[in-house]
Design a protein around this motif. Structure first.
Motif, PDB file in Angstrom:
ATOM      1  N   PHE A   3       0.828  -1.203   0.000  1.00 21.16           N
ATOM      2  CA  PHE A   3       0.000   0.000   0.000  1.00 21.16           C
ATOM      3  C   PHE A   3       0.867   1.259   0.000  1.00 21.16           C
ATOM      4  N   VAL A  40       1.622   4.059  -3.419  1.00 22.27           N
ATOM      5  CA  VAL A  40       1.564   5.514  -3.292  1.00 22.27           C
ATOM      6  C   VAL A  40       2.895   6.131  -3.706  1.00 22.27           C
ATOM      7  N   PRO A  66      -0.161   3.494   4.442  1.00 18.48           N
ATOM      8  CA  PRO A  66       0.518   4.772   4.321  1.00 18.48           C
ATOM      9  C   PRO A  66      -0.250   5.913   4.980  1.00 18.48           C
ATOM     10  N   SER A  73      -4.476   4.320   1.244  1.00 22.96           N
ATOM     11  CA  SER A  73      -3.856   4.532  -0.061  1.00 22.96           C
ATOM     12  C   SER A  73      -4.834   5.065  -1.100  1.00 22.96           C
ATOM     13  N   THR A 123      -5.870  -4.555  -4.096  1.00 18.25           N
ATOM     14  CA  THR A 123      -5.622  -4.182  -2.701  1.00 18.25           C
ATOM     15  C   THR A 123      -6.265  -5.185  -1.754  1.00 18.25           C
TER      16      THR A 123
END
Length: 208
Positions: free
Chosen positions: A11, A15, A50, A63, A99
């Motif tokens: 994740f 990004v 993140p 994310s 994801t």
């Protein structure tokens, strides 16, 4: 901007790759959700990564939400996802599957290292979900002759799939079978060979 999180997270990595592709400068703080949880907490009470700190002090989490903001900054002509319509829905579905695949792979790691007794039923459920998503992604990617999923331009879905596959392979050796999922193997290899993927890497070392 400041990106919090280690690149061994699929994740965080997706990004970071988008930031590079957009040409956006950022500072990277490779904080761990376990070892550095108290550092993360003031910016994200979930203590998750993140987390992206904007120049005005605002903290963005998750994310998908972070990438939505980065798409706005980049502008519609450079965004790595269509603005609206069927193309956007298809890209968002691909991102959701990728994801979700990564999330299940992370769950398998936690089950193995955090619980004194592993639940065979939970492990089997997660492994079934991982294989099911890989089967679905393979069936969708295999007939496409384009360089990337939806054409000749890389998108968020391409990145998410590549990051998820890398994590699965490193966190669970043997779980990803290139012979069973050759189109995904080729897709991931194509992405990993292009900039900035090789420079945004932290090898995942499973906790003991």
């Amino acid at each position: 901007m400041i990106l919090i999180g280690q690149y061994d997270s699929p994740f965080v990595r997706r990004v970071a790759i988008a930031l590079h592709l957009y040409g956006l400068d950022y500072e990277h703080r490779p904080w761990s959700t376990f070892g550095d949880a108290e550092k993360i907490a003031p910016h994200n009470p979930l203590r998750r990564v993140p987390t992206l700190l904007l120049d005005d002090g605002e903290a963005l989490i998750e994310s998908g939400a972070i990438l939505d903001h980065l798409d706005e900054v980049a502008g519609p002509d450079r965004a790595l996802i269509p603005r609206a319509g069927p193309g956007r829905r298809a890209a968002l579905k691909l991102c959701a599957l990728a994801t979700g695949l990564a999330d299940k792979a992370v769950s398998l790691v936690y089950e193995r290292v955090l619980h004194p007794e592993v639940s065979p039923a939970w492990v089997e459920r997660c492994r079934t979900q991982v294989a099911g998503v890989l089967d679905a992604l393979e069936a969708d990617r295999a007939p496409r002759a384009t360089r990337f999923w939806f054409g000749d331009k890389i998108g968020h879905g391409d990145i998410a799939v590549a990051c998820a596959i890398r994590f699965v392979r490193e966190a669970h050796p043997g779980l990803f079978d290139p012979a069973r999922w050759p189109a995904l193997e080729a897709h991931a290899a194509r992405c990993e060979a292009m900039e900035p993927f090789p420079g945004v890497i932290q090898v995942f070392i499973p906790p003991a």
